[in-house]
Design a protein around this motif. Sequence first.
Motif, PDB file in Angstrom:
ATOM      1  N   ASN A 118       9.424  -1.609   7.912  1.00  0.00           N
ATOM      2  CA  ASN A 118       8.024  -1.331   7.618  1.00  0.00           C
ATOM      3  C   ASN A 118       7.169  -2.373   8.340  1.00  0.00           C
ATOM      4  N   LYS A 119       6.255  -1.921   9.175  1.00  0.00           N
ATOM      5  CA  LYS A 119       5.485  -2.824  10.036  1.00  0.00           C
ATOM      6  C   LYS A 119       4.546  -3.731   9.256  1.00  0.00           C
ATOM      7  N   THR A 120       4.301  -3.417   7.982  1.00  0.00           N
ATOM      8  CA  THR A 120       3.413  -4.266   7.178  1.00  0.00           C
ATOM      9  C   THR A 120       4.184  -5.416   6.519  1.00  0.00           C
ATOM     10  N   PHE A 121       5.519  -5.407   6.629  1.00  0.00           N
ATOM     11  CA  PHE A 121       6.330  -6.478   6.060  1.00  0.00           C
ATOM     12  C   PHE A 121       6.443  -7.622   7.065  1.00  0.00           C
ATOM     13  N   LYS A 122       6.941  -8.782   6.560  1.00  0.00           N
ATOM     14  CA  LYS A 122       7.177  -9.918   7.447  1.00  0.00           C
ATOM     15  C   LYS A 122       8.396 -10.695   6.954  1.00  0.00           C
ATOM     16  N   PRO A 123       9.053 -11.451   7.837  1.00  0.00           N
ATOM     17  CA  PRO A 123      10.207 -12.249   7.419  1.00  0.00           C
ATOM     18  C   PRO A 123       9.824 -13.206   6.292  1.00  0.00           C
ATOM     19  N   GLY A 124      10.697 -13.287   5.293  1.00  0.00           N
ATOM     20  CA  GLY A 124      10.447 -14.128   4.136  1.00  0.00           C
ATOM     21  C   GLY A 124       9.890 -13.370   2.952  1.00  0.00           C
ATOM     22  N   ASP A 125       9.443 -12.125   3.171  1.00  0.00           N
ATOM     23  CA  ASP A 125       8.967 -11.302   2.055  1.00  0.00           C
ATOM     24  C   ASP A 125      10.120 -10.944   1.117  1.00  0.00           C
ATOM     25  N   LEU A 126       9.801 -10.777  -0.156  1.00  0.00           N
ATOM     26  CA  LEU A 126      10.719 -10.172  -1.121  1.00  0.00           C
ATOM     27  C   LEU A 126      10.246  -8.746  -1.387  1.00  0.00           C
ATOM     28  N   MET A 127      11.198  -7.835  -1.562  1.00  0.00           N
ATOM     29  CA  MET A 127      10.862  -6.442  -1.821  1.00  0.00           C
ATOM     30  C   MET A 127      11.627  -5.937  -3.037  1.00  0.00           C
ATOM     31  N   VAL A 128      10.925  -5.284  -3.947  1.00  0.00           N
ATOM     32  CA  VAL A 128      11.556  -4.585  -5.062  1.00  0.00           C
ATOM     33  C   VAL A 128      11.990  -3.211  -4.552  1.00  0.00           C
ATOM     34  N   ILE A 129      13.263  -2.885  -4.727  1.00  0.00           N
ATOM     35  CA  ILE A 129      13.790  -1.605  -4.234  1.00  0.00           C
ATOM     36  C   ILE A 129      13.403  -0.495  -5.208  1.00  0.00           C
ATOM     37  N   THR A 130      12.750   0.530  -4.690  1.00  0.00           N
ATOM     38  CA  THR A 130      12.354   1.669  -5.520  1.00  0.00           C
ATOM     39  C   THR A 130      13.303   2.857  -5.367  1.00  0.00           C
ATOM     40  N   ASP A 131      14.042   2.892  -4.230  1.00  0.00           N
ATOM     41  CA  ASP A 131      14.961   4.006  -3.972  1.00  0.00           C
ATOM     42  C   ASP A 131      15.803   3.618  -2.759  1.00  0.00           C
ATOM     43  N   HIS A 132      16.778   4.442  -2.415  1.00  0.00           N
ATOM     44  CA  HIS A 132      17.578   4.128  -1.237  1.00  0.00           C
ATOM     45  C   HIS A 132      17.958   5.366  -0.445  1.00  0.00           C
ATOM     46  N   LEU A 133      18.352   5.121   0.802  1.00  0.00           N
ATOM     47  CA  LEU A 133      18.948   6.127   1.676  1.00  0.00           C
ATOM     48  C   LEU A 133      20.384   5.707   1.942  1.00  0.00           C
ATOM     49  N   ASN A 134      21.339   6.507   1.499  1.00  0.00           N
ATOM     50  CA  ASN A 134      22.745   6.187   1.765  1.00  0.00           C
ATOM     51  C   ASN A 134      23.120   6.758   3.128  1.00  0.00           C
ATOM     52  N   MET A 135      23.121   5.882   4.136  1.00  0.00           N
ATOM     53  CA  MET A 135      23.441   6.297   5.502  1.00  0.00           C
ATOM     54  C   MET A 135      24.819   5.793   5.924  1.00  0.00           C
ATOM     55  N   GLN A 158      17.070   8.321 -10.839  1.00  0.00           N
ATOM     56  CA  GLN A 158      16.534   7.092 -11.427  1.00  0.00           C
ATOM     57  C   GLN A 158      17.553   5.959 -11.270  1.00  0.00           C
ATOM     58  N   ALA A 159      18.212   5.924 -10.117  1.00  0.00           N
ATOM     59  CA  ALA A 159      19.201   4.868  -9.876  1.00  0.00           C
ATOM     60  C   ALA A 159      18.562   3.493 -10.016  1.00  0.00           C
ATOM     61  N   TYR A 160      17.325   3.360  -9.534  1.00  0.00           N
ATOM     62  CA  TYR A 160      16.553   2.129  -9.718  1.00  0.00           C
ATOM     63  C   TYR A 160      15.523   2.425 -10.809  1.00  0.00           C
ATOM     64  N   SER A 161      15.761   1.885 -11.982  1.00  0.00           N
ATOM     65  CA  SER A 161      14.942   2.188 -13.147  1.00  0.00           C
ATOM     66  C   SER A 161      13.457   1.985 -12.848  1.00  0.00           C
ATOM     67  N   SER A 162      12.664   3.045 -13.031  1.00  0.00           N
ATOM     68  CA  SER A 162      11.225   2.933 -12.774  1.00  0.00           C
ATOM     69  C   SER A 162      10.579   1.925 -13.717  1.00  0.00           C
ATOM     70  N   GLN A 163      11.126   1.836 -14.942  1.00  0.00           N
ATOM     71  CA  GLN A 163      10.608   0.842 -15.883  1.00  0.00           C
ATOM     72  C   GLN A 163      10.891  -0.567 -15.390  1.00  0.00           C
ATOM     73  N   ARG A 164      12.077  -0.769 -14.813  1.00  0.00           N
ATOM     74  CA  ARG A 164      12.427  -2.097 -14.290  1.00  0.00           C
ATOM     75  C   ARG A 164      11.604  -2.430 -13.056  1.00  0.00           C
ATOM     76  N   VAL A 165      11.339  -1.427 -12.224  1.00  0.00           N
ATOM     77  CA  VAL A 165      10.496  -1.657 -11.054  1.00  0.00           C
ATOM     78  C   VAL A 165       9.103  -2.100 -11.498  1.00  0.00           C
ATOM     79  N   ALA A 166       8.529  -1.378 -12.448  1.00  0.00           N
ATOM     80  CA  ALA A 166       7.197  -1.727 -12.952  1.00  0.00           C
ATOM     81  C   ALA A 166       7.206  -3.131 -13.565  1.00  0.00           C
ATOM     82  N   TYR A 167       8.261  -3.431 -14.291  1.00  0.00           N
ATOM     83  CA  TYR A 167       8.410  -4.753 -14.905  1.00  0.00           C
ATOM     84  C   TYR A 167       8.480  -5.838 -13.837  1.00  0.00           C
ATOM     85  N   ALA A 168       9.258  -5.596 -12.774  1.00  0.00           N
ATOM     86  CA  ALA A 168       9.406  -6.584 -11.707  1.00  0.00           C
ATOM     87  C   ALA A 168       8.080  -6.833 -11.003  1.00  0.00           C
TER      88      ALA A 168
END
Length: 272
Positions: A118-135, A158-168
């Motif tokens: 994602n071009k808006t990210f930068k090295p050193g950022d932390l990201m909360v995972i909301t979903d995934h692509l199994n490639m 709901q592999a990544y709990s939406s409640q946990r994402v909101a909490y994070a």
Amino acid sequence: MSLLDKIKESVTFIQEKGALKPEIGLILGSGLGELADEIKNPTNIAYEDIPHFPVSTVEGHAGQLVLGELEGKPVIAMQGRFHYYEGYSMQEVTFPVRVMKALGASLLLVTNACGGMNKTFKPGDLMVITDHLNMTGDNPLIGENVAELGPRFPDMSQAYSSQRVAYALKVAKELSLDVQQGVYAGVTGPTYMTGAELIMLRELGGDVVGMSTIPEVIVAAHAGLEVLGLSCITDMAIGETIEGITHEEVVEVANRTKPVFIQYVKALVKDA
């Protein structure tokens, strides 16, 4: 020997070490293993000593379980994980998640180092995972299903709990941390991606790319564990302007991010 029997042998071995019954499982990725040093009253168990455990072969992965208390919560931490590219099967890579569940964990907090697409990210950022692509082209649940461990066809919506994402995200705001959120694209590695591959993954909806996490999350979902996923973005993987990257550079950025990462995970565990 059946998978259930292997899990029971591993669990019995760990329990005989006198460790607390964990509530939270932690998988600590490249350069992030120092968080385990924050665990109080630790019981350290080398992977090589645990029946049926693989052994981590990647630089930056200590290769042990640490059980104890973090922010007053009983936890079990993997100080170093296993990867498909090391030559292990998907079932072997995810075996520790089964053991964590059998020991009593109900929440899995999984971390990784990854490349930012994602071009808006930068090295050193932390990201909360909301979903995934199994490639990866594989799945740890292929083969006979053991009903005692989970359903034949587990729901991954709901592999990544939406409640946990909101909490994070709420905890990040309270800590004045500017964290990202997005989709983790998982590949097998061990090669880093070509420019064309990165553009493809971004067009498919991926925000970051890495070589871990997805197998563990699939098995966690199968086992009924809640999952909270955190990525440390160590480099930018923009297909149009791709630059070479080494594992040492990945670990270096992860190490620089470590203090903020540790602060964040401890805050997440405290009120989990």
